[in-house]
Design a protein around this motif. Structure first.
Motif, PDB file in Angstrom:
ATOM      1  N   ILE A   1       0.894  -1.160   0.000  1.00 36.78           N
ATOM      2  CA  ILE A   1       0.000   0.000   0.000  1.00 36.78           C
ATOM      3  C   ILE A   1       0.929   1.205   0.000  1.00 36.78           C
ATOM      4  O   ILE A   1       1.821   1.301   0.844  1.00 36.78           O
ATOM      5  CB  ILE A   1      -0.987   0.002   1.190  1.00 36.78           C
TER       6      ILE A   1
ATOM      7  N   PHE B   1      -2.481   5.145  -3.574  1.00 39.12           N
ATOM      8  CA  PHE B   1      -3.440   6.169  -3.148  1.00 39.12           C
ATOM      9  C   PHE B   1      -2.721   7.514  -3.049  1.00 39.12           C
ATOM     10  O   PHE B   1      -1.492   7.589  -3.071  1.00 39.12           O
ATOM     11  CB  PHE B   1      -4.034   5.810  -1.771  1.00 39.12           C
TER      12      PHE B   1
ATOM     13  N   PHE C   1      -1.809  -1.324  -4.023  1.00 34.99           N
ATOM     14  CA  PHE C   1      -2.796  -0.351  -3.525  1.00 34.99           C
ATOM     15  C   PHE C   1      -2.163   1.033  -3.516  1.00 34.99           C
ATOM     16  O   PHE C   1      -1.435   1.389  -2.592  1.00 34.99           O
ATOM     17  CB  PHE C   1      -3.270  -0.743  -2.126  1.00 34.99           C
TER      18      PHE C   1
ATOM     19  N   ALA D   1      -8.027   3.087   0.437  1.00 35.06           N
ATOM     20  CA  ALA D   1      -7.103   2.042  -0.027  1.00 35.06           C
ATOM     21  C   ALA D   1      -7.030   0.910   1.001  1.00 35.06           C
ATOM     22  O   ALA D   1      -6.997  -0.270   0.641  1.00 35.06           O
ATOM     23  CB  ALA D   1      -5.719   2.639  -0.275  1.00 35.06           C
TER      24      ALA D   1
END
Ligand SMILES: *Cc1c(COP(=O)(O)O)cnc(C)c1O
Length: 823
Positions: free
Chosen positions: A679, A701, A699, A774
């Motif tokens: 992420i 973001f 992920f 996310a």
């Protein structure tokens, strides 16, 4: 590769494994003076280490004569930091004798793993920059590129971090207290390093003005080598680390006054130069001792480089054809005026010839755009410590600015921006400008970062030298960061696609089709679970806390820095806590959130965030509603050996820096290579990781680098996010009001204030909601284990680009102009 395979066939013979057990016993007696019947693990670890090391000395000598005979161009990687971690398993892995050694050690009554734990990490670096240097040495020697690391053997490496009542406390890391069996000290080699004094002019016999550096205070540098075996051991190189020794000349006047102790004092003090590593990561601490360390490394190293070069050459004119020097950040950039001084003052060259040699020898790697990390030294300090170098820097600058002025007539603003001397606020030497001017190539460490150098930080230089600033994306060595640290996954990968991946990481792509094979996915998931179990046991030992291997392991391990935004991660944890408290029966994905990382001892805000993590953990872990669904822990003393346990066990890798601020990151690579999903923001090498693994398998973001820059220009109002987002408001109010510090309500006010009242420089408030979304996608995917494991496989399978073998070959071909030695 062929050599590697040949080697592994008769590895027993090559490394005389039949004699290893006897050698261990012999070294117990001969080197350690211990009774081999004793069962002390520490003694056996040392005896094993010496017995392993002695098997490489022959190969090392053969490698050195190969380098010599072939007249190969050599690479010198100059770095104030190396972060090698432990050596034992690395030697065994690269020698290909882990399993054999395990059997032999078992016959002696030990497990290899317990002996491994006896070794203290060589913590001669702070974090990413030092670790990169160590990965590059592994890759250089594994690919037969003739090269050496040069650095400093600090008596005290990066401090040992303990957590006491939630706060970081620093303990000194006297890692060599019990000796270090990997060091080979060269007691017979000493170089003199000069400091202070003054620069004097004189006329040589031809009537030319010359300079000499006189009335100096001298310190001796003694080398200590640590062997670096390449994978398969077709080559063994070394890093050479310097220690300061007092010189034997006494201060005669003190001596004659009968003040023996007084005369000795200065000598003893001079040995302090290599005592301790500065524990700041990405932060300049402008201490005189630090500049001394830098010059100490550079002066000793160049005496060694020229000694080796002059064994085979009679003139220094061909230096750039035989020597490539890579400057790992500006820390060793004083090497540029040092080489000029040697060429002119010692070897009698004129400026132009010397400058040409110099600029064809050096290349410089930039690691950061953070202003607080850019090195500048006050002219009066540098001029006092290194008076001749200061003169040379002025002359480099004078000539350089003449050139700039000719290209951009009348642009005085540009001249002052590009000058090596900063004039505002007292004259200072800008080491980055010096490094750019004195190098043939400057590189950033990820595509985005190099782009930011070209268009932002070094824009003027890019306009002036349009081909000088380039990119080489960082990498990590797959030997330590997959093969060695993750035996479960390595075994599975080798069973499935053969063993070549560890020297050709692109081969991992053959795993892609296997992501569709459910039996393979099960095996992959089992390997991850095994690693999570091992980590759970480690966590229990370290912090007396049980964690459940069946929960999502969410990890953020890296130095503590506001720009790395551990705080944003904490804000997510607090939000999850609130959601569970509001709705105790909510169906949420159970998570274990783990943190680790050291804060610089003087970095108040970073240390306060460590405290916040620990206080949030205390509240969360004690709450009955939350039990089984959310657990938080901070593991003390993040270091290489801990990373080797953490990385293979991660499900989720947190790489959430403010876009534009993380130059590359290498933690991101280690985690994804071991099958963690990332992420992260579009920052550093995350951008390229996304390109490789596919946007659907990561992920991403938050604000992009250009949006962060745009917001900084146009005015950013963090309070707007506070006012428009009730969940965020609640999190901030809990931090600010003392919910997590009931005995000291104002404890975390500085954290609250930095976001709410001091402009939120790192833009956590803007990225909070996208980050929460996310994270929700992470939770949803984790519930679908089939899909999660598929993506985990695809992450590892597509990480081939991030092998440091690839990075090193890009340096070799594009910057150093060296070829791998033929075998
Ligand atoms: C890889 C590594 C780092 C660098 O991590 P980043 O996430 O890239 O900042 C720092 N410390 C240790 C011990 C590491 O292994």
């Amino acid at each position: 590769m062929s050599r590697v395979c040949k080697m592994s066939k008769n590895v027993r013979e090559v490394f005389r494994l039949d004699e290893l057990k006897d050698d261990i016993r012999r070294n117990m007696v001969a080197l350690l003076g211990n009774d081999p019947r004793s069962k002390r693990k520490f003694s056996y670890y040392n005896a094993l280490a010496y017995s392993v090391r002695e098997r490489l000395v022959d190969l090392w000598m053969r490698t050195q004569s190969d380098y010599y005979d072939s007249m190969a161009k050599r690479v010198y990687y100059l770095s104030m930091e190396f972060l090698p971690g432990r050596f034992l398993m690395n030697y065994l892995t690269n020698m290909g004798i882990v399993d054999e050694c395990r059997e032999i050690v078992a016959e002696l009554g030990f497990s290899l793993e317990e002996l491994e734990e006896e070794e203290w990490d060589a913590g001669l670096g702070n974090g990413g920059l030092g670790r990169l240097a160590s990965c590059y040495l592994d890759s250089m020697v594994s690919q037969n590129i003739p090269g050496y690391g040069y650095g400093i053997l600090y008596d005290y490496g990066i401090f040992y971090q303990s957590i006491v009542n939630g706060n970081q406390e620093e303990r000194c890391d006297n890692w060599r207290r019990h000796g270090c069996p990997w060091e080979i000290t060269r007691l017979d080699t000493l170089y003199e390093v000069k400091f202070y004094g003054r620069s004097e002019t004189y006329y040589d016999s031809d009537g030319n003005v010359r300079f000499r550096w006189v009335d100096t205070e001298n310190v001796m540098a003694m080398p200590c080598d640590i062997l670096i075996p390449g994978y398969g051991c077709s080559h063994v190189s070394n890093m050479r680390l310097w220690t300061a020794q007092s010189s034997r000349e006494f201060n005669l006047s003190d001596f004659n006054r009968g003040d023996y102790i007084g005369a000795m004092h200065g000598k003893v003090m001079s040995e302090n130069i290599t005592k301790v590593l500065y524990p700041n990561d990405q932060f300049l601490q402008g201490m005189e001792l630090r500049l001394k360390q830098q010059y100490f490394l550079v002066s000793a190293t160049f005496q060694d480089i020229l000694r080796r070069y002059l064994k085979q050459h009679t003139s220094l004119a061909a230096l750039p054809e035989a020597v490539a020097v890579q400057l790992n950040d500006t820390h060793p950039a004083i090497a540029i005026p040092e080489l000029m001084r040697l060429l002119m003052d010692v070897y009698g060259m004129g400026w132009d010839v010397a400058w040409d040699i110099c600029t064809r020898t050096f290349a410089y790697t930039n690691h950061t755009v953070l202003p607080e990390a850019l090195e500048t030294w006050p002219v009066d300090l540098l001029g006092r410590l290194l008076p001749r170098h200061m003169q040379i820097i002025y002359e480099i600058n004078r000539r350089f600015l003449e050139g700039v002025a000719a290209t951009f007539p009348g642009d005085t603003e540009r001249l002052s921006r590009m000058s090596v001397i900063q004039e505002e606020g007292g004259q200072r030497v800008r080491m980055a400008n010096l490094a750019i001017v004195g190098s043939h190539t400057v590189n950033g460490v990820a595509a985005l970062h190099s782009n930011i150098l070209q268009t932002g930080l070094f824009r003027d230089f890019h306009e002036y030298y349009p081909r000088k600033i380039r990119n080489v994306t960082n990498g990590v060595t797959p030997r330590r960061w997959l093969m060695q640290c993750n035996p479960a996954l390595s075994r599975l990968i080798t069973q499935s696609i053969g063993p070549e991946w560890c020297c050709n990481l692109e081969k991992l792509r053959e795993l892609v089709p296997l992501a569709e094979d459910s039996a393979f996915r099960d095996a992959w998931a089992r390997a991850k679970l095994e690693n999570k179990r091992l980590l759970s046991r480690y966590v229990l030992r370290k912090v007396q806390m049980g964690i459940n291997p069946n929960t999502l392991f969410d990890m953020q391990f890296k130095r503590m820095h506001e720009y790395k935004r551990q705080l944003l991660n904490v804000m997510h944890v607090i939000s999850l806590f609130n959601r569970i408290k509001d709705n105790p029966s909510a169906d949420i994905t159970p998570r274990t959130v783990l943190f680790g990382g050291k804060a610089a001892p003087g970095y108040y805000q970073a240390k306060l965030i460590i405290r916040l993590i620990n206080e949030v953990a205390r509240v969360v872990n004690a709450d009955a509603d939350v039990a089984g669904r959310l657990r938080v822990a901070f593991l003390p003393n993040y270091c290489i050996s801990q990373a080797e346990k953490v990385v293979p066990a991660a499900d989720l890798s947190e790489q959430i820096s403010t876009a534009g601020m993380e130059a590359s990151g290498t933690g991101n690579m280690k985690f994804a290579l071991n099958g963690a999903l990332t992420i992260g923001t579009l920052d550093g090498a995350n951008v390229e990781i996304m390109e490789e693994v596919g946007a659907e398998n990561i992920f991403i973001f938050g604000l992009k680098a250009h949006e962060v820059a745009e917001k900084r220009r146009s005015g950013y109002n963090p309070r707007e996010f506070y006012e428009n987002d009730a969940e965020l408001r609640r999190v901030m109010d809990m931090i600010g009001s003392g919910f997590f510090s009931p005995d000291e309500r104002g404890l975390f006010s500085p954290v609250y204030d930095s976001l709410m009242h001091h402009g939120d420089y790192y833009m956590l408030m803007a990225d909070y909601r996208p980050y929460m979304e996310a994270q929700a996608a992470v939770d949803a995917l984790y519930l679908d284990q089939d899909q999660w494991v598929r993506k985990s496989i695809l992450n590892a399978a597509n990480m081939g680009k991030f092998s440091s073998d690839r990075s090193v070959m890009e340096y070799a071909r594009g910057i150093w102009h060296v070829e791998p030695l033929g075998k």
